[in-house]
Design a protein around this motif. Structure first.
Motif, mmCIF file in Angstrom:
data_model
loop_
_atom_site.group_PDB
_atom_site.id
_atom_site.type_symbol
_atom_site.label_atom_id
_atom_site.label_comp_id
_atom_site.label_asym_id
_atom_site.label_seq_id
_atom_site.Cartn_x
_atom_site.Cartn_y
_atom_site.Cartn_z
ATOM 1 N N LEU A 425 0.817 -1.218 0.000
ATOM 2 C CA LEU A 425 0.000 0.000 0.000
ATOM 3 C C LEU A 425 0.843 1.257 0.000
ATOM 4 C CD1 LEU A 425 -3.007 -0.461 -0.170
ATOM 5 C CD2 LEU A 425 -1.987 -2.296 1.165
ATOM 6 N N SER A 426 2.166 1.112 0.022
ATOM 7 C CA SER A 426 3.026 2.285 -0.059
ATOM 8 C C SER A 426 3.386 2.627 -1.500
ATOM 9 C CB SER A 426 4.315 2.052 0.744
ATOM 10 O OG SER A 426 5.124 1.048 0.137
ATOM 11 N N THR A 429 0.154 3.153 -6.216
ATOM 12 C CA THR A 429 -0.159 4.143 -7.255
ATOM 13 C C THR A 429 0.965 4.294 -8.276
ATOM 14 O OG1 THR A 429 0.738 5.961 -5.931
ATOM 15 C CG2 THR A 429 -1.595 5.441 -5.637
ATOM 16 N N ASP A 534 -5.196 5.358 -7.245
ATOM 17 C CA ASP A 534 -5.317 6.731 -6.781
ATOM 18 C C ASP A 534 -5.500 6.703 -5.269
ATOM 19 O OD1 ASP A 534 -6.164 9.327 -6.151
ATOM 20 O OD2 ASP A 534 -7.250 9.561 -8.046
ATOM 21 N N TRP A 535 -4.722 7.526 -4.552
ATOM 22 C CA TRP A 535 -4.833 7.562 -3.096
ATOM 23 C C TRP A 535 -6.217 7.999 -2.639
ATOM 24 C CZ3 TRP A 535 -2.469 5.315 0.668
ATOM 25 C CH2 TRP A 535 -1.134 4.920 0.526
ATOM 26 N N GLU A 536 -6.970 8.658 -3.508
ATOM 27 C CA GLU A 536 -8.322 9.043 -3.121
ATOM 28 C C GLU A 536 -9.257 7.840 -3.022
ATOM 29 O OE1 GLU A 536 -9.899 12.051 -5.617
ATOM 30 O OE2 GLU A 536 -8.340 13.515 -5.153
ATOM 31 N N SER A 539 -7.830 4.442 2.007
ATOM 32 C CA SER A 539 -7.222 5.026 3.208
ATOM 33 C C SER A 539 -7.162 3.972 4.305
ATOM 34 C CB SER A 539 -8.001 6.240 3.699
ATOM 35 O OG SER A 539 -9.257 5.866 4.220
ATOM 36 N N ARG A 555 -12.211 1.615 1.264
ATOM 37 C CA ARG A 555 -12.160 1.848 -0.176
ATOM 38 C C ARG A 555 -13.277 2.813 -0.551
ATOM 39 N NH1 ARG A 555 -9.618 -1.587 -3.582
ATOM 40 N NH2 ARG A 555 -9.852 0.219 -4.961
#
Length: 636
Positions: A425-426, A429, A534-536, A539, A555
């Motif tokens: 998860l790092s 993207t 996309d980080w959007e 979280s 998500r």
């Protein structure tokens, strides 16, 4: 028959054809090279053309002339390296090869590199064919595909080896299903389970079953193991009409040394690099394509377009990309040749990929190109204006490795390896990733997926359900290999069918039903696919609960409606009052858990109302009885 160039028809090689081909820009060259039904001087017959630049004499041989190298000589077309002839009276279904006399005087009998059909193995002749007779009925699918962006669509891939997915109880053709038979049963299974696409291993003709189709001799011929080219067209057409996409594994990295194949095609290195330090893979005992030759690049790019255009496939998964990009791949010091700048990058292969991907993208038909690239090569899916290679997707091999290493651990030791599950998860993207649990992970003593899991048998199934839930929630498209969705016990073996009876055993059926629910949940909620890169779209709620080996994250869809909260417990310890932080006040409704699966319409799903109690860095939270190996997905 020598052809009068002033009288040729449109199907024959022209000067423009030769120019484009010799400059690597004839993207439909398969319509000219190879064997094609034509009419010449009032006679129906077959036109043959082949590239053999080092040959001193070339002829076409077959049953029709007693395999006599002197019977049907071919004419050389200027300095293009192309030879041609017309054989009157020859029709569809004829066996043939090229007899190529080398500069040393030896005669080689070679299969046609552009043949549309091949003889059933172990025989190696090419077969004349006509691809124009099939009537496609998938217009609706093809039109919709052009309007969709696969980056923002659901993509859950079922990877299949047709020869061992199922087998018939018959001796004929080794019990293989035909393309037609497989189309019907495979479509039914995929629709039941909820996959969006099937990915087929090894469809291009290959001599050895044990290569799984990754050592190709007939790049333009769907393997005759399962039927004819028309039957494979039916396969794709039928799946499209059922709303299922078709992806093919494609191998432009190397080819085998079989005598009838591409190796030393005209007595000298032709399709491969001449220097064995560049032209051979020591690990695989195969030849490497010479990407510096326009004709070789043209062969490969036209082949990719052939599968997309003639067979309507929706994507190509490119095998062994790393072996193409690095000159020292699998080689020790002194066994490879640096590029002109002294580096280990194969500059010619890089340009080949850029060329390939730009041509496919510019067609605008929605076809995907997927890279199986196992290193950290930058911008594999980046656009070429930013020095990217231009692939649509890249297999996330790093995630796969970390995920499996974590899942194999006894739950007690998972707290010391928490980072293996969070590391992906790092960087999610950085490329357009597909999360893969492919055939490569269940062969060569790596164990089946179920036997990678720790504990007793029931624990293994609980772990696998939990792991698949994490995979579903993790950003990225998805791929599972056949058998992994019902807990196949044995390692995959291309000689044997899957143990389908396991899917009806209690544990296997429960796993299969759960995977089915995951896949249907995936397609139902845009939060799981709209913003994968996309980080959007993602979280963390709590990425640091390593002492209890619990992960929680959210998500989001584009409009932030119907977002999903995941809470996953990777230990056999029950947490009867687990509190999780949430971003807003309101109801959090359970849509899936490890025991019930997916809550269907009309079922009363448990709902939990948050309170204004700060937790996990969030202003609100709620408590939930989290079971051992518990998986919970909430909508809000």
């Amino acid at each position: 028959m020598e052809i009068d160039r002033a009288e040729i028809g449109t199907g024959f090689i022209t000067e423009v054809d030769r120019y484009l081909y010799n400059n690597g820009r004839h993207y439909e060259i398969y319509e000219k090279l190879g064997a094609h039904p034509e009419k010449y001087e009032g006679n129906d017959g077959m036109y043959f053309a082949v590239w053999a630049p080092h040959g001193s004499q070339v002829s076409v041989v077959g049953d029709f002339n007693g395999w006599d190298p002197e019977a049907n000589l071919m004419s050389s077309l200027s300095d293009s390296g192309i030879w041609e002839t017309f054989v009157p009276g020859l029709g569809i279904g004829e066996l043939y090869k090229y007899a190529i006399t080398t500069r040393s005087g030896k005669i080689l009998f070679k299969s046609d590199p552009y043949a549309f059909q091949a003889e059933y193995r172990p025989q190696t002749a090419s077969v004349t064919a006509d691809l124009s007779v099939f009537q496609w009925k998938d217009r609706s699918w093809m039109e919709k595909r052009m309007t969709k962006d696969p980056l923002h669509e659901p993509l859950s891939i079922y990877e299949v080896h047709l020869g061992s997915w199922r087998k018939k109880n018959r001796a004929e053709k080794d019990g293989f299903y035909t393309y037609t038979e497989a189309a019907h049963e495979l479509a039914d299974y995929i629709l039941e389970m909820g996959y969006t696409h099937v990915e087929l291993m090894g469809i291009a003709e290959h001599p050895y079953d044990g290569s799984w189709g990754y050592q190709v001799t007939g790049y333009f011929a769907p393997t005759s193991r399962y039927g004819t080219p028309e039957e494979f067209m039916y396969f794709v057409d039928y799946l499209h009409r059922k709303g299922i996409g078709v992806i093919l594994d494609w191998v432009p990295a190397h080819f085998p040394k079989d005598a009838h194949g591409l190796a030393d095609f005209d007595g000298e290195p032709c399709y491969e690099y001449g220097d064995p330090r560049k032209g051979e893979h020591p690990d695989w005992g195969t030849k490497v394509f010479d990407y510096s030759k326009y004709e070789v690049d043209n062969f490969l790019i036209a082949n990719a377009l052939y599968w997309v255009d003639k067979f309507h496939v929706d994507g190509l998964r490119v095998d062994a990309v790393a072996s193409m990009l690095y000159l020292d791949y699998g080689r020790n010091n002194g066994e490879w040749v640096p590029n002109q700048y002294g580096g280990n990058e194969n500059l010619e292969a890089i340009e080949f990929f850029k060329h390939l991907n730009s041509v496919i993208k510019n067609r605008g038909n929605g076809a995907m190109v997927i890279a199986e690239e196992s290193t950290a090569w930058p911008r594999v899916t980046g656009n070429q204006e930013q020095a990217g290679l231009g692939f649509t997707f890249k297999w996330n091999m790093g995630w796969m490795h970390d995920f499996l290493e974590y899942m194999k651990l006894d739950p007690y030791f998972r707290k010391y390896n928490h980072h293996k599950m969070t590391f992906g998860l790092s960087y999610f993207t950085s490329e357009n990733y597909i999360l893969v649990l492919s055939h490569d992970e269940v062969v060569h003593l790596k164990c089946s997926m179920i036997h990678k899991m720790p504990g007793l048998l029931e624990d293994k199934f609980s772990n696998l359900k939990l792991g698949y839930t994490f995979m579903l929630g993790h950003p990225g498209k998805k791929l599972l290999f056949m058998g992994q969705d019902f807990g196949q016990f044995h390692e995959w073996d291309e000689k044997s069918a899957l143990d389908w009876y396991l899917s009806e055993e209690p544990l296997g059926k429960d796993l299969k039903d759960y995977v089915r629910d995951l896949l249907h949940l995936y397609k139902k909620y845009p939060a799981l696919y709209e913003k994968d890169f996309d980080w959007e779209g993602f979280s963390w709620v709590n990425a640091n609960d390593k002492e209890r080996s619990i992960f929680s994250f959210i998500r989001y869809s584009k409009d932030h409606k119907r977002s999903l909260l995941f809470v996953l417990n990777f230990t056999p310890v029950e947490r009867p009052d687990y509190r999780v932080g949430v971003p807003k006040r309101g109801a959090y409704t359970l849509v899936l858990d490890e025991k019930h699966g997916l809550y269907k319409r009309g079922e009363k799903a448990p709902s939990f109302r948050s309170v204004k109690t700060e937790w996990d860095g969030q202003e609100h939270s709620f408590s939930y009885p989290l079971p051992a190996y518990g998986a919970a997905v909430f909508r809000f």
